[in-house]
Design a protein around this motif. Structure first.
Motif, PDB file in Angstrom:
ATOM      1  N   VAL A  64       0.854  -1.188   0.000  1.00  0.00           N
ATOM      2  CA  VAL A  64       0.000   0.000   0.000  1.00  0.00           C
ATOM      3  C   VAL A  64       0.891   1.239   0.000  1.00  0.00           C
ATOM      4  CG1 VAL A  64      -1.843   1.248   1.195  1.00  0.00           C
ATOM      5  CG2 VAL A  64      -1.711  -1.252   1.378  1.00  0.00           C
ATOM      6  N   GLU A  65       0.572   2.192  -0.870  1.00  0.00           N
ATOM      7  CA  GLU A  65       1.229   3.500  -0.838  1.00  0.00           C
ATOM      8  C   GLU A  65       0.144   4.533  -0.647  1.00  0.00           C
ATOM      9  OE1 GLU A  65       4.637   5.041  -2.952  1.00  0.00           O
ATOM     10  OE2 GLU A  65       4.759   3.085  -3.935  1.00  0.00           O
ATOM     11  N   GLY A  66       0.320   5.340   0.391  1.00  0.00           N
ATOM     12  CA  GLY A  66      -0.670   6.360   0.706  1.00  0.00           C
ATOM     13  C   GLY A  66      -0.129   7.759   0.513  1.00  0.00           C
ATOM     14  N   TYR A  67      -0.995   8.626   0.022  1.00  0.00           N
ATOM     15  CA  TYR A  67      -0.665  10.029  -0.210  1.00  0.00           C
ATOM     16  C   TYR A  67      -1.788  10.873   0.373  1.00  0.00           C
ATOM     17  CZ  TYR A  67       1.949   7.536  -3.815  1.00  0.00           C
ATOM     18  OH  TYR A  67       2.744   6.639  -4.484  1.00  0.00           O
ATOM     19  N   PHE A  68      -1.456  11.808   1.244  1.00  0.00           N
ATOM     20  CA  PHE A  68      -2.464  12.676   1.857  1.00  0.00           C
ATOM     21  C   PHE A  68      -2.112  14.128   1.620  1.00  0.00           C
ATOM     22  CE2 PHE A  68      -3.214   8.673   3.821  1.00  0.00           C
ATOM     23  CZ  PHE A  68      -4.582   8.655   4.078  1.00  0.00           C
ATOM     24  N   THR A  69      -3.151  14.970   1.548  1.00  0.00           N
ATOM     25  CA  THR A  69      -2.932  16.398   1.373  1.00  0.00           C
ATOM     26  C   THR A  69      -2.248  16.965   2.625  1.00  0.00           C
ATOM     27  OG1 THR A  69      -5.140  16.865   2.234  1.00  0.00           O
ATOM     28  CG2 THR A  69      -4.925  16.679  -0.163  1.00  0.00           C
ATOM     29  N   ALA A  70      -1.669  18.170   2.486  1.00  0.00           N
ATOM     30  CA  ALA A  70      -0.943  18.786   3.601  1.00  0.00           C
ATOM     31  C   ALA A  70      -1.826  18.967   4.827  1.00  0.00           C
ATOM     32  CB  ALA A  70      -0.354  20.129   3.160  1.00  0.00           C
ATOM     33  N   ASP A  71      -3.105  19.275   4.616  1.00  0.00           N
ATOM     34  CA  ASP A  71      -4.014  19.466   5.763  1.00  0.00           C
ATOM     35  C   ASP A  71      -4.642  18.157   6.239  1.00  0.00           C
ATOM     36  OD1 ASP A  71      -5.857  18.936   3.775  1.00  0.00           O
ATOM     37  OD2 ASP A  71      -6.982  20.794   4.039  1.00  0.00           O
ATOM     38  N   LYS A  72      -4.254  17.038   5.614  1.00  0.00           N
ATOM     39  CA  LYS A  72      -4.717  15.679   5.993  1.00  0.00           C
ATOM     40  C   LYS A  72      -6.231  15.496   5.850  1.00  0.00           C
ATOM     41  CE  LYS A  72      -0.574  14.486   7.469  1.00  0.00           C
ATOM     42  NZ  LYS A  72       0.325  13.797   6.607  1.00  0.00           N
ATOM     43  N   SER A  73      -6.865  16.301   5.001  1.00  0.00           N
ATOM     44  CA  SER A  73      -8.316  16.202   4.831  1.00  0.00           C
ATOM     45  C   SER A  73      -8.733  15.239   3.728  1.00  0.00           C
ATOM     46  CB  SER A  73      -8.911  17.580   4.551  1.00  0.00           C
ATOM     47  OG  SER A  73      -8.443  18.062   3.293  1.00  0.00           O
ATOM     48  N   SER A  74      -7.784  14.825   2.894  1.00  0.00           N
ATOM     49  CA  SER A  74      -8.098  13.852   1.847  1.00  0.00           C
ATOM     50  C   SER A  74      -6.828  13.105   1.477  1.00  0.00           C
ATOM     51  CB  SER A  74      -8.709  14.536   0.622  1.00  0.00           C
ATOM     52  OG  SER A  74      -7.782  15.418   0.032  1.00  0.00           O
ATOM     53  N   GLY A  75      -7.022  11.962   0.839  1.00  0.00           N
ATOM     54  CA  GLY A  75      -5.867  11.166   0.465  1.00  0.00           C
ATOM     55  C   GLY A  75      -6.226  10.078  -0.519  1.00  0.00           C
ATOM     56  N   LYS A  76      -5.196   9.365  -0.918  1.00  0.00           N
ATOM     57  CA  LYS A  76      -5.347   8.270  -1.874  1.00  0.00           C
ATOM     58  C   LYS A  76      -4.491   7.106  -1.381  1.00  0.00           C
ATOM     59  CE  LYS A  76      -5.457   9.036  -6.265  1.00  0.00           C
ATOM     60  NZ  LYS A  76      -5.186   9.311  -7.680  1.00  0.00           N
ATOM     61  N   LEU A  77      -5.079   5.918  -1.412  1.00  0.00           N
ATOM     62  CA  LEU A  77      -4.344   4.690  -1.101  1.00  0.00           C
ATOM     63  C   LEU A  77      -4.295   3.848  -2.368  1.00  0.00           C
ATOM     64  CD1 LEU A  77      -5.874   3.547   2.321  1.00  0.00           C
ATOM     65  CD2 LEU A  77      -3.860   4.976   1.909  1.00  0.00           C
ATOM     66  N   VAL A  78      -3.089   3.464  -2.768  1.00  0.00           N
ATOM     67  CA  VAL A  78      -2.907   2.579  -3.918  1.00  0.00           C
ATOM     68  C   VAL A  78      -2.487   1.223  -3.365  1.00  0.00           C
ATOM     69  CG1 VAL A  78      -1.660   2.178  -6.064  1.00  0.00           C
ATOM     70  CG2 VAL A  78      -2.232   4.526  -5.375  1.00  0.00           C
ATOM     71  N   GLU A  79      -3.364   0.224  -3.535  1.00  0.00           N
ATOM     72  CA  GLU A  79      -3.126  -1.123  -3.021  1.00  0.00           C
ATOM     73  C   GLU A  79      -2.776  -2.052  -4.187  1.00  0.00           C
ATOM     74  OE1 GLU A  79      -6.370  -1.307   0.595  1.00  0.00           O
ATOM     75  OE2 GLU A  79      -7.053  -1.802  -1.431  1.00  0.00           O
ATOM     76  N   LYS A  80      -1.672  -2.789  -4.033  1.00  0.00           N
ATOM     77  CA  LYS A  80      -1.282  -3.786  -5.034  1.00  0.00           C
ATOM     78  C   LYS A  80      -1.267  -5.145  -4.350  1.00  0.00           C
ATOM     79  CE  LYS A  80       1.343  -0.523  -7.760  1.00  0.00           C
ATOM     80  NZ  LYS A  80       2.672  -0.075  -8.191  1.00  0.00           N
ATOM     81  N   PHE A  81      -2.174  -6.025  -4.796  1.00  0.00           N
ATOM     82  CA  PHE A  81      -2.339  -7.346  -4.206  1.00  0.00           C
ATOM     83  C   PHE A  81      -1.601  -8.395  -5.041  1.00  0.00           C
ATOM     84  CE2 PHE A  81      -5.956  -5.014  -2.618  1.00  0.00           C
ATOM     85  CZ  PHE A  81      -6.115  -5.490  -1.332  1.00  0.00           C
TER      86      PHE A  81
END
Length: 182
Positions: A64-81
């Protein structure tokens, strides 16, 4: 008639006693789980899928690689199974903080929006998912996920997700996640 009402009353007490527990019972548990902190960066996971008889039917590894905005109000998780049968799968979650300790999430396969609530060391997700079926006359099946995550150490998260249809348990997914230090 009195007997019927008595039986109905007992049945309602039994059913309410089987109701899903509330997330707030974990509010004092430590370490405190923050989705936007744990999943920001690289996380590895190892899991199994159990059928309704608790037999292991699949194993997998997930990066899993996660990316969140600077204010931590939104993000994206990229999961590779990476499944034990050699199959590979990629899932991308788009997350948005909807309130203090509450998240909404969308991903391919999720019907509508997943709803997550955190308290203490726990996070509970609820969502409906189009489960792809292999070796079945059905192509996919819409199931409900009752998905619980527990932070057991600052860099270790355990996850148990039960999936069901019409209230009948079909299976369970168990994952242990480990956050990279770097």
């Amino acid at each position: 008639m009195f007997r019927s009402l008595f039986v109905l009353g007992l049945l309602s007490v039994f059913i309410s006693g089987c109701a899903t527990k509330t997330i707030t019972i974990y509010r004092a548990e430590k370490p405190s789980f923050k989705l936007e902190s744990f999943f920001n960066g690289k996380v590895e996971g190892w899991g199994i899928v159990l059928n309704r008889n608790n037999d292991v039917v699949k194993r997998f590894k997930v990066n899993v690689e996660g990316y969140f905005t600077a204010d931590k109000s939104s993000g994206k998780l990229v999961e590779k199974f990476f499944w034990s049968d050699g199959k590979r799968e990629k899932r991308v979650w788009n997350l948005k903080k909807t309130a203090d300790n509450e998240w909404g999430g969308t991903s391919d396969g999720v019907i509508g929006t997943a709803h997550g609530v955190a308290s203490g060391n726990a996070l509970k997700w609820s969502y409906r998912y189009n489960l792809i079926l292999e070796d079945s006359f059905l192509n996919k099946l819409s199931v409900d996920f009752d998905d619980w995550m527990f932070l057991v150490e600052n860099n270790v998260l355990m996850n148990r997700a039960v999936f069901s249809k019409f209230g009948l348990k079909l299976g369970t997914v168990i994952i242990t996640f480990k956050k990279s230090n770097g």
